[in-house]
Design a protein around this motif. Structure first.
Motif: not given
Ligand code: ACO
Length: 429
Positions: A211-218
């Motif tokens: 899971v891409d951390p940026e994707t998880e954040k948004v």
């Protein structure tokens, strides 16, 4: 002493108590009006009617303010994870470390759906809209948990809320996998709420997926921004269904169905379809602004306007900034973002939109982010439902805990035929 107002009706005077909210909102309590005067009030679409008192969300549409349990949406969006906001909405306070750990554990432990439920997905065509599947599956949970929810049993209630919030994510991902013919990916207890959902959506057994951390954040951000919005159409539906003491799963399924409509949560899908149509048609945004103003056409600028906001929707501001950031971080250039910005600019300069105070709402830019993250258009409203579920749960809980709650039952003004005698079939014209 309770403030009162006098309402003069013909020769009679009705004294109505004034209800004052914590932000000094004022309402006239007309509960006794009919008993005292024979009159009811009429307010189609609830343009001017508060259906309840509520301590969950404050919204000032003139100033563009939105707060959950007193906390400004901007601060929650910046500092919180979705599961904390869900806890805040449902239980009234931000969780401390111990409470958060317990809540997270409940959400983790209740993520699986009964194995038999997997077969339900086989009954839907692969073209089924995932909102139809989601509402049917959430309602079906009541067949697996048919016991009455005991309002005095705090522990049982917490588990029920966690079940709903955790399982809806599994159901949403399974619905998507079924529609594209890929195997279901089971939830993983080592992943947090959003990462777990993204993994169930986008991983396949054939290769590793991180899971891409940026994707998880948004994803966290978007779910927080959608988590509650006081007495909107779907929340009012949840309250109305729940007021009959229908079970909590049925009440939530009702909310999902109300959200699906294009004038409500379904607008996020419609926005992208509109932007795609404008792009295909050469990108002339002015043409579409003119079309939206033309009362002879049925066309509306989707993602524009709001019943309550007569100023910028604070959620739209945050989402617009996030769209720019996420697309650039992911290295995606989406021409639809450019078209959306041009459309917004053209509309905001047009007297039609200015006079009617029509601004972009939460749905205007959210779809652009969902697209960038790889979600298909028909999943957008499902993502809205995932975000909104804690809000629905918190309103259901607030209503059920209020000893004064009665079944919701509006009156009407009858405009049909006066009393007349039955006509036998042979004598009808
Ligand atoms: N495009 C063009 N004209 C519009 C739009 C729009 N998006 N929205 C409102 N108007 C016009 C109406 O035609 C009406 O004009 P009139 O006074 O000349 O008759 C005036 O603005 C007021 O609109 P109403 O429909 O009466 O306002 P209402 O409060 O009932 O509706 C709604 C609010 C449903 C959100 C409306 O603005 C709309 O249809 N927007 C597009 C759909 C949308 O984006 N929905 C998502 C809302 S946010 C949410 O639910 C999550």
């Amino acid at each position: 002493m309770t403030e009162k107002v006098e309402i003069k009706i013909q020769d009679a005077t009705f004294e109505a108590p004034v209800v004052v909210g914590s932000e000094n909102e004022r309402a006239i309590d007309i509960g006794n009006l009919r008993a005292k005067t024979g009159f009811v009030t009429i307010d189609p679409a609830f343009m001017n009617t508060a259906s309840t008192k509520s301590a969950i969300t404050f919204l000032d549409g003139e100033q563009g303010i939105l707060r959950y349990r007193g906390y400004p949406i901007e601060q929650l969006a910046e500092h919180c994870e979705f599961v904390e906001v869900a806890y805040l909405l449902i239980f009234g306070e931000l969780p401390n470390e111990k409470e958060l750990l317990r809540w997270r554990t409940l959400l983790t432990r209740h993520s699986l759906i009964h194995e038999d439920m997997k077969h339900f997905f086989d009954g839907f065509p692969s073209t089924a809209h995932p909102m139809a599947v989601l509402s049917a599956m959430v309602c079906s949970l009541s067949t697996y948990y048919p016991e009455e929810v005991d309002l005095s049993n705090k522990e049982q209630l917490e588990i029920t809320y966690a079940r709903l919030i955790s399982k809806i994510r599994t159901i949403a991902a399974f619905a998507y996998k079924k529609s594209i013919g890929q195997p279901f990916v089971y939830p993983r207890n080592d992943l947090k709420y959003c990462a777990n959902f993204l993994n169930m959506m986008f991983s396949v057994p054939a290769e590793p997926y991180t899971v891409d951390p940026e994707t998880e954040k948004v994803m966290n951000l978007l779910l927080i921004l959608h988590a509650d919005h006081e007495q909107n159409c779907s929340t009012s539906t949840v309250r109305l269904v729940g007021s009959s003491r229908a079970n909590i799963f049925a009440s939530m399924a009702g909310g999902i169905l109300a959200l699906w409509g294009p004038l409500h949560g379904g607008a996020n899908q419609e926005v992208i379809e509109m932007l795609e149509a404008i792009q295909k048609d050469g990108g002339d945004v002015k043409k579409y602004v003119e079309l939206a103003k033309d009362k002879k056409s049925n066309f509306r600028l989707m993602g524009f306007g709001h019943r309550v906001y007569k100023n910028f929707d604070p959620r739209a501001k945050i989402i617009k900034a996030a769209a720019d950031k996420v697309l650039s971080k992911l290295g995606i250039e989406d021409p639809l973002l450019g078209i959306a910005k041009q459309l917004e600019e053209a509309a905001l300069q047009d007297p039609y939109f200015v006079e009617r105070k029509l601004y972009p709402n939460v749905d205007f830019y959210s779809g652009i982010i969902y697209r960038a993250l790889g979600f298909p258009t028909n999943m957008f409203t499902v993502l809205f439902a995932l975000g909104r579920l804690p809000g629905w749960v918190s309103h259901w809980k607030e209503m059920m805990e209020d000893p004064t709650t009665k079944i919701g039952r509006p009156r009407q003004i009858y405009t049909g035929a006066p009393a007349r005698d039955f006509v036998p079939l042979a004598k009808r014209a």
